[in-house]
Design a protein around this motif. Structure first.
Motif, PDB file in Angstrom:
ATOM      1  N   ASP A  45       1.335  -1.310   0.061  1.00  0.00           N
ATOM      2  CA  ASP A  45       0.013   0.326   0.115  1.00  0.00           C
ATOM      3  C   ASP A  45       1.200   1.344  -0.301  1.00  0.00           C
ATOM      4  OD1 ASP A  45       0.804  -0.251   2.571  1.00  0.00           O
ATOM      5  OD2 ASP A  45      -0.551   0.535   3.563  1.00  0.00           O
ATOM      6  N   LEU A  46       2.079   1.180  -0.470  1.00  0.00           N
ATOM      7  CA  LEU A  46       3.169   2.166   0.067  1.00  0.00           C
ATOM      8  C   LEU A  46       2.665   2.868  -1.438  1.00  0.00           C
ATOM      9  CD1 LEU A  46       5.446   4.096   0.722  1.00  0.00           C
ATOM     10  CD2 LEU A  46       6.889   2.708  -1.105  1.00  0.00           C
ATOM     11  N   PRO A  47       2.062   4.320  -0.782  1.00  0.00           N
ATOM     12  CA  PRO A  47       2.241   5.012  -2.207  1.00  0.00           C
ATOM     13  C   PRO A  47       3.218   5.329  -3.427  1.00  0.00           C
ATOM     14  CG  PRO A  47       2.101   6.808  -0.334  1.00  0.00           C
ATOM     15  CD  PRO A  47       1.920   5.327   0.154  1.00  0.00           C
ATOM     16  N   ARG A  48       3.523   6.299  -4.184  1.00  0.00           N
ATOM     17  CA  ARG A  48       4.028   6.432  -4.776  1.00  0.00           C
ATOM     18  C   ARG A  48       3.964   7.976  -5.253  1.00  0.00           C
ATOM     19  NH1 ARG A  48       7.551   2.171  -6.386  1.00  0.00           N
ATOM     20  NH2 ARG A  48       6.767   0.596  -6.256  1.00  0.00           N
ATOM     21  N   PRO A  49       5.192   9.039  -5.427  1.00  0.00           N
ATOM     22  CA  PRO A  49       4.415  10.144  -5.820  1.00  0.00           C
ATOM     23  C   PRO A  49       4.762  10.267  -7.424  1.00  0.00           C
ATOM     24  CG  PRO A  49       7.161   9.625  -5.341  1.00  0.00           C
ATOM     25  CD  PRO A  49       6.938   8.781  -5.186  1.00  0.00           C
ATOM     26  N   GLU A  96      -5.072  19.942  -8.065  1.00  0.00           N
ATOM     27  CA  GLU A  96      -4.231  19.644  -8.726  1.00  0.00           C
ATOM     28  C   GLU A  96      -3.696  19.477  -7.793  1.00  0.00           C
ATOM     29  OE1 GLU A  96      -1.492  17.271 -12.167  1.00  0.00           O
ATOM     30  OE2 GLU A  96      -3.187  19.717 -12.267  1.00  0.00           O
ATOM     31  N   THR A  97      -2.738  20.799  -7.140  1.00  0.00           N
ATOM     32  CA  THR A  97      -2.110  20.431  -5.660  1.00  0.00           C
ATOM     33  C   THR A  97      -2.341  20.233  -4.762  1.00  0.00           C
ATOM     34  OG1 THR A  97      -1.130  23.059  -7.482  1.00  0.00           O
ATOM     35  CG2 THR A  97      -0.537  22.226  -4.718  1.00  0.00           C
ATOM     36  N   ALA A  98      -3.502  20.356  -4.037  1.00  0.00           N
ATOM     37  CA  ALA A  98      -4.146  20.424  -2.741  1.00  0.00           C
ATOM     38  C   ALA A  98      -3.956  18.742  -3.069  1.00  0.00           C
ATOM     39  CB  ALA A  98      -5.281  20.382  -3.030  1.00  0.00           C
ATOM     40  N   ARG A  99      -4.753  17.842  -4.217  1.00  0.00           N
ATOM     41  CA  ARG A  99      -4.897  16.646  -3.939  1.00  0.00           C
ATOM     42  C   ARG A  99      -3.177  15.753  -4.446  1.00  0.00           C
ATOM     43  NH1 ARG A  99      -8.639  17.823  -8.503  1.00  0.00           N
ATOM     44  NH2 ARG A  99      -7.204  16.988  -9.813  1.00  0.00           N
ATOM     45  N   GLY A 100      -2.430  16.741  -4.900  1.00  0.00           N
ATOM     46  CA  GLY A 100      -1.138  16.575  -5.542  1.00  0.00           C
ATOM     47  C   GLY A 100      -0.186  16.168  -3.352  1.00  0.00           C
ATOM     48  N   LEU A 101      -0.744  17.301  -2.909  1.00  0.00           N
ATOM     49  CA  LEU A 101      -0.023  17.107  -1.604  1.00  0.00           C
ATOM     50  C   LEU A 101      -0.265  16.398  -0.604  1.00  0.00           C
ATOM     51  CD1 LEU A 101       1.779  19.461   0.018  1.00  0.00           C
ATOM     52  CD2 LEU A 101       0.082  20.679   0.195  1.00  0.00           C
ATOM     53  N   ASP A 102      -1.600  16.134  -0.769  1.00  0.00           N
ATOM     54  CA  ASP A 102      -2.312  15.645  -0.102  1.00  0.00           C
ATOM     55  C   ASP A 102      -1.702  13.875   0.085  1.00  0.00           C
ATOM     56  OD1 ASP A 102      -3.506  17.262   0.705  1.00  0.00           O
ATOM     57  OD2 ASP A 102      -5.632  16.399   0.385  1.00  0.00           O
ATOM     58  N   PHE A 109       7.483  20.090  17.916  1.00  0.00           N
ATOM     59  CA  PHE A 109       9.095  19.012  17.217  1.00  0.00           C
ATOM     60  C   PHE A 109       7.696  17.950  17.093  1.00  0.00           C
ATOM     61  CE2 PHE A 109      12.548  21.242  19.035  1.00  0.00           C
ATOM     62  CZ  PHE A 109      13.022  22.399  18.514  1.00  0.00           C
ATOM     63  N   ARG A 110       6.807  17.736  17.849  1.00  0.00           N
ATOM     64  CA  ARG A 110       6.133  16.774  17.656  1.00  0.00           C
ATOM     65  C   ARG A 110       5.251  16.957  16.847  1.00  0.00           C
ATOM     66  NH1 ARG A 110       5.410  15.020  24.129  1.00  0.00           N
ATOM     67  NH2 ARG A 110       7.047  13.829  24.757  1.00  0.00           N
ATOM     68  N   LYS A 111       4.970  17.595  16.281  1.00  0.00           N
ATOM     69  CA  LYS A 111       3.746  17.813  15.456  1.00  0.00           C
ATOM     70  C   LYS A 111       4.482  17.917  13.474  1.00  0.00           C
ATOM     71  CE  LYS A 111      -0.011  20.716  17.559  1.00  0.00           C
ATOM     72  NZ  LYS A 111      -0.765  22.078  17.460  1.00  0.00           N
ATOM     73  N   ALA A 112       5.561  18.670  13.790  1.00  0.00           N
ATOM     74  CA  ALA A 112       6.774  18.325  12.622  1.00  0.00           C
ATOM     75  C   ALA A 112       6.982  16.568  12.445  1.00  0.00           C
ATOM     76  CB  ALA A 112       7.652  19.088  13.069  1.00  0.00           C
ATOM     77  N   ILE A 113       7.334  15.991  13.332  1.00  0.00           N
ATOM     78  CA  ILE A 113       7.793  14.487  13.032  1.00  0.00           C
ATOM     79  C   ILE A 113       6.333  13.498  12.605  1.00  0.00           C
ATOM     80  CG2 ILE A 113      10.038  14.983  13.945  1.00  0.00           C
ATOM     81  CD1 ILE A 113       8.609  13.070  16.492  1.00  0.00           C
ATOM     82  N   THR A 114       5.434  14.442  13.646  1.00  0.00           N
ATOM     83  CA  THR A 114       4.009  13.339  13.012  1.00  0.00           C
ATOM     84  C   THR A 114       3.691  13.650  11.672  1.00  0.00           C
ATOM     85  OG1 THR A 114       3.443  13.558  15.140  1.00  0.00           O
ATOM     86  CG2 THR A 114       1.405  13.278  13.212  1.00  0.00           C
ATOM     87  N   ILE A 115       4.269  14.130  10.970  1.00  0.00           N
ATOM     88  CA  ILE A 115       4.050  14.884   9.350  1.00  0.00           C
ATOM     89  C   ILE A 115       4.960  14.423   8.685  1.00  0.00           C
ATOM     90  CG2 ILE A 115       3.503  16.860   7.357  1.00  0.00           C
ATOM     91  CD1 ILE A 115       2.415  18.078   9.946  1.00  0.00           C
ATOM     92  N   ASN A 116       6.307  14.327   8.709  1.00  0.00           N
ATOM     93  CA  ASN A 116       7.995  13.829   7.815  1.00  0.00           C
ATOM     94  C   ASN A 116       8.998  13.132   9.218  1.00  0.00           C
ATOM     95  OD1 ASN A 116       9.667  13.822   6.600  1.00  0.00           O
ATOM     96  ND2 ASN A 116      10.380  15.658   6.388  1.00  0.00           N
ATOM     97  N   PRO A 117       8.425  11.462   9.817  1.00  0.00           N
ATOM     98  CA  PRO A 117       9.163  11.409  10.546  1.00  0.00           C
ATOM     99  C   PRO A 117      10.478  11.030  10.272  1.00  0.00           C
ATOM    100  CG  PRO A 117       7.383   9.757  10.484  1.00  0.00           C
ATOM    101  CD  PRO A 117       7.347  11.075   8.947  1.00  0.00           C
ATOM    102  N   GLY A 155       1.068  11.466   2.151  1.00  0.00           N
ATOM    103  CA  GLY A 155       1.173  10.459   2.531  1.00  0.00           C
ATOM    104  C   GLY A 155       1.380   9.354   1.935  1.00  0.00           C
ATOM    105  N   ALA A 156       1.944   9.272   0.846  1.00  0.00           N
ATOM    106  CA  ALA A 156       3.663   8.787   0.749  1.00  0.00           C
ATOM    107  C   ALA A 156       4.707   8.927   1.341  1.00  0.00           C
ATOM    108  CB  ALA A 156       4.182   9.195  -0.535  1.00  0.00           C
ATOM    109  N   LEU A 157       5.221  10.272   2.192  1.00  0.00           N
ATOM    110  CA  LEU A 157       5.973  10.604   2.879  1.00  0.00           C
ATOM    111  C   LEU A 157       5.901   9.635   4.388  1.00  0.00           C
ATOM    112  CD1 LEU A 157       8.463  12.372   3.257  1.00  0.00           C
ATOM    113  CD2 LEU A 157       7.067  15.023   4.741  1.00  0.00           C
ATOM    114  N   LYS A 158       4.594   9.359   4.901  1.00  0.00           N
ATOM    115  CA  LYS A 158       4.801   9.265   6.331  1.00  0.00           C
ATOM    116  C   LYS A 158       4.906   7.333   5.468  1.00  0.00           C
ATOM    117  CE  LYS A 158       1.670  10.656   9.679  1.00  0.00           C
ATOM    118  NZ  LYS A 158       0.726  11.043  10.627  1.00  0.00           N
ATOM    119  N   ALA A 159       4.919   6.962   4.615  1.00  0.00           N
ATOM    120  CA  ALA A 159       4.402   5.547   4.577  1.00  0.00           C
ATOM    121  C   ALA A 159       5.853   5.495   4.144  1.00  0.00           C
ATOM    122  CB  ALA A 159       3.627   5.429   3.605  1.00  0.00           C
TER     123      ALA A 159
END
Length: 222
Positions: free
Chosen positions: A48-52, A62-68, A193-201, A72-76
């Motif tokens: 289920d790993l999304p690809r950029p 399209e930008t908003a969809r691409g960012l979402d 900092f915790r919020k930052a790494i929740t989005i980008n681990p 998701g890909a970054l987290k996974a």
């Protein structure tokens, strides 16, 4: 002194990296591929790993969809190298603009900043934000410059502008943490900092700061 140098490095990396990476990413149709030896067999990758996406979106929707998708890909992402490729595309999205004038001014901002002409860079960013007040990268860059000038109040105001437009901006959250730490508010710094790494681990330096501040703010487990 060493701690302050590390903090400055963190905020400059998080807040200013977008401008440094965007031109290279935008000029490439697809992210770099790893060598065959470094790429694990397809069967070993999470199914289920999304690809950029292979290109940057053009319309706001399209930008908003691409960012979402990219967040998701970054987290996974399975490893640091994969995360770095996705992160570069996210930063490029935040830096892109349909205005050639904005992009030209931002290039001049970079030139002035590299030459340590911070007053000139700030005036250019004022012009960018007057022309394009919704431009996230403009607020982010200006926050960085205010920080470099030790103007923490204005840095915080510009970080707030970034986060009001994109609450998932991990660079701005990391920058917020650094500024709050400089101001002696370790609790709010830790929260940011915790919020930052929740989005980008994969923010390694921020991971270290979370660990040290957790021990300082909340104490060690017995």
């Amino acid at each position: 002194m060493q701690q302050r140098i590390s903090a400055i490095g963190c905020v400059l990396t998080m807040l200013a990296l977008a401008g440094a990476l965007a031109p290279a990413v935008a000029s490439t149709q697809a992210p770099p591929r790893s060598s065959p030896q470094a790429t694990p067999p397809e069967a070993t990758r999470p199914s289920d790993l999304p690809r950029p996406p292979s290109r940057l979106p053009k319309s706001p929707k399209e930008t908003a969809r691409g960012l979402d998708f990219l967040l998701g890909a970054l987290k996974a992402a399975p490893d640091q190298e994969s995360a770095r490729h996705v992160e570069a595309q996210i930063l490029a999205l935040w830096s892109q603009s349909s205005s050639d004038t904005t992009l030209l001014l931002m290039q001049r901002v970079k030139t002035a900043t590299d030459a340590k002409q911070l007053d000139v860079a700030l005036k250019l960013l004022d012009a960018v934000l007057k022309l394009h007040p919704e431009y996230i990268e403009g607020w982010s860059r200006r926050a960085t410059l205010h920080y470099m000038r030790n103007d923490y109040q204005r840095a915080l105001e510009d970080i707030e502008q970034v986060l009001s437009r994109e609450p998932r901006h991990f660079g701005a959250l990391a920058g917020l943490g650094v500024v709050m730490q400089e101001l002696g508010d370790d609790k709010r710094a830790l929260d940011a900092f915790r919020k930052a790494i929740t989005i980008n681990p994969y923010l390694e330096r921020v991971q270290e700061l979370v660990k040290s501040l957790t021990e300082k703010v909340e104490g060690r487990d017995i």
